[in-house]
Design a protein around this motif. Structure first.
Motif, PDB file in Angstrom:
ATOM      1  N   PHE A  21       0.859  -1.187   0.000  1.00 27.91           N
ATOM      2  CA  PHE A  21       0.000   0.000   0.000  1.00 27.91           C
ATOM      3  C   PHE A  21       0.894   1.235   0.000  1.00 27.91           C
ATOM      4  O   PHE A  21       2.026   1.209   0.486  1.00 27.91           O
ATOM      5  N   THR A  22       0.399   2.326  -0.572  1.00 32.17           N
ATOM      6  CA  THR A  22       1.190   3.544  -0.698  1.00 32.17           C
ATOM      7  C   THR A  22       0.845   4.599   0.334  1.00 32.17           C
ATOM      8  O   THR A  22       1.664   5.468   0.632  1.00 32.17           O
ATOM      9  N   HIS A  23      -0.371   4.527   0.900  1.00 30.54           N
ATOM     10  CA  HIS A  23      -0.773   5.589   1.823  1.00 30.54           C
ATOM     11  C   HIS A  23      -2.059   5.195   2.523  1.00 30.54           C
ATOM     12  O   HIS A  23      -2.937   4.566   1.933  1.00 30.54           O
ATOM     13  N   THR A  24      -2.151   5.542   3.792  1.00 30.07           N
ATOM     14  CA  THR A  24      -3.445   5.503   4.494  1.00 30.07           C
ATOM     15  C   THR A  24      -3.646   6.761   5.327  1.00 30.07           C
ATOM     16  O   THR A  24      -4.772   7.042   5.719  1.00 30.07           O
ATOM     17  N   CYS A  25      -2.564   7.498   5.604  1.00 31.65           N
ATOM     18  CA  CYS A  25      -2.466   8.583   6.570  1.00 31.65           C
ATOM     19  C   CYS A  25      -2.367   7.991   7.963  1.00 31.65           C
ATOM     20  O   CYS A  25      -3.314   7.343   8.459  1.00 31.65           O
ATOM     21  N   PHE A  26      -1.223   8.174   8.589  1.00 28.68           N
ATOM     22  CA  PHE A  26      -0.954   7.587   9.900  1.00 28.68           C
ATOM     23  C   PHE A  26      -1.953   8.056  10.941  1.00 28.68           C
ATOM     24  O   PHE A  26      -2.241   7.338  11.900  1.00 28.68           O
ATOM     25  N   MET A  27      -2.507   9.247  10.751  1.00 29.99           N
ATOM     26  CA  MET A  27      -3.478   9.777  11.712  1.00 29.99           C
ATOM     27  C   MET A  27      -4.855   9.139  11.544  1.00 29.99           C
ATOM     28  O   MET A  27      -5.722   9.318  12.401  1.00 29.99           O
ATOM     29  N   VAL A  28      -5.059   8.432  10.437  1.00 28.86           N
ATOM     30  CA  VAL A  28      -6.349   7.762  10.209  1.00 28.86           C
ATOM     31  C   VAL A  28      -6.245   6.291  10.586  1.00 28.86           C
ATOM     32  O   VAL A  28      -6.920   5.814  11.497  1.00 28.86           O
TER      33      VAL A  28
END
Length: 444
Positions: free
Chosen positions: A86-93
């Motif tokens: 995966f390339t991104h989820t946003c660590f804050m999410v």
């Protein structure tokens, strides 16, 4: 794999780069400058290959970014695996382990054995800005002290911390308030001489903070252990130690900006290690992730945890692809002992720079540590008159001969040398031969 040798297939820049430069002019803001308008299609370790087939020796590392070299197989493999996952989820999410692993490495590598926390960002300027936020939140104070010749970034707050007007601050104000500037311990240009720089610079720093700001109003003092854009200025041994102790004595957060000097660049993991200085907060970026955008603030747990939940972060901060690149870069630095490589680069370059200084009489000072070295060019040794014109001419001559070089300095008269730590020794030697030729050409 790119053969590690210089090739001049065309003039520099070549016809394809010139044509692409026309496209740039039509599509990219004129405010985005380029030091050497050759367009790169591939790179490995100490060589950059442009679209005309020229292979240039890299003495810049993308401004100290590709310290582990382009084409690093550990980074290629790690990034390829992560992109497939995966390339991104946003660590804050929805968080992920890669971010945590980078924070764990930072806790282990940065100076001091105290409990630490980190927060990850995208650029050095973001890291610096967030370090100031942490210091202000933790202390309840507002004032921040920065030094002459400092460079800390291009955001509004970090422009205020940065000392140099052109091109960084010109017509971009007003800047953030409660930023105060004090003289830097600059031995070569200290008014009463290098031997008095340490004590006098520290005394002046203390006096100015006391008289103009007040210790109880000062949240943080921020300093580059070796200044970068300001001219690779190295304060005398003991200065950082004195400033750090002063901050401890007065409840002020001591921030070391190691964006350019960190991650083996100076022959230590961090430039602060040279004096055994332990910052309260340390900012990192550039060499941390082998060319992918990543930055960090690492510091004492009680400071980093003082900020309210949600007060630090950002959509892309600690992107998982950049995090695995950082883990691979750190593994390379550790396993391949790139601190030793940086010291070997210094051992190769310094004697050649001394010979050049003796031969030309136009180098006022050679300074720096490891693979973060510089020469300051002057027109008059006695008066120490900065010579930006000669600096620009030598830089141009290096570029024409296939050597990527960088200038810097408040007065525009400093050459900085930032080769990849993985560069082949023969490329270092050839690069210095080119520098000799460039000086001869510029001096006529």
């Amino acid at each position: 794999m790119i053969e590690q040798r210089r090739i001049l297939a065309t003039a520099i820049p070549g016809p394809k780069s010139l044509a692409l430069g026309q496209r740039k002019t039509a599509a990219v803001s004129a405010a985005v400058g380029t030091g050497l308008p050759v367009y790169i299609e591939a790179a490995a370790d100490g060589i950059l290959r442009d679209i005309d087939g020229n292979q240039l020796i890299d003495f810049g590392s993308g401004i100290a970014v590709t310290s582990v070299g382009n084409g690093n197989q550990r980074i290629i493999d790690a990034v390829s695996r992560q992109i497939a996952d995966f390339t991104h989820t946003c660590f804050m999410v929805t968080p992920y382990e890669e971010y945590v692993a980078v924070a764990e490495e930072l806790a282990a590598l940065t100076p001091g054995d105290h409990e630490k926390r980190s927060a990850l960002f995208n650029s050095g300027a973001e890291a610096v800005e967030n370090a100031i936020k942490v210091a202000r939140s933790a202390t309840g104070r507002q004032a921040v002290v920065a030094f002459d010749h400092a460079y800390h970034g291009r955001t509004n707050l970090t422009m205020g911390l940065t000392a140099k007007n052109m091109p960084y601050k010109h017509r971009f104000g007003p800047f953030a308030s409660e930023i105060h500037r004090v003289p830097m311990a600059y031995p070569y240009r200290w008014p009463t001489g290098a031997d008095r720089c340490l004590e006098e610079a520290f005394e002046e720093f203390v006096a100015l903070v006391h008289a103009q700001i007040g210790e109880d109003n000062t949240a943080a003092v921020i300093i580059e252990p070796i200044q970068g854009e300001g001219g690779f200025i190295v304060p005398p041994d003991g200065f950082l130690t004195k400033v750090a102790q002063y901050c401890r004595d007065n409840g002020i957060v001591f921030i070391a900006d190691e964006v350019q000097s960190g991650f083996c660049r100076t022959g230590d993991w961090f430039a602060s290690d040279h004096e055994g200085v332990v910052p309260d907060l340390i900012t990192t970026a550039k060499g941390i992730a082998g060319g992918l955008p990543l930055a960090a603030v690492t510091g004492r747990a009680e400071l980093m945890d003082a900020v309210h939940v949600g007060g630090l972060g950002g959509t892309y901060g600690g992107n998982p692809v950049a995090c695995v690149a950082a883990l691979a870069a750190i593994e390379t630095m550790r396993e391949d002992d790139l601190n030793a490589a940086a010291r070997a680069i210094e051992d190769t370059l310094t004697p050649r720079l001394k010979e050049l200084a003796d031969r030309t009489g136009r180098i006022g000072e050679i300074r720096g540590r490891g693979a973060m070295l510089a020469i300051e060019l002057v027109s008059d040794q006695g008066a120490k008159t900065p010579d930006p014109a000669l600096t620009a001419a030598v830089n141009k001559a290096c570029h024409a001969r296939g050597l990527v070089t960088l200038t810097c300095g408040t007065f525009g008269n400093v050459f900085r040398f930032l080769p990849p730590l993985t560069i082949a020794p023969e490329l270092l030697t050839e690069g210095m031969d080119i520098l000799d030729e460039a000086f001869d050409a510029a001096l006529g």
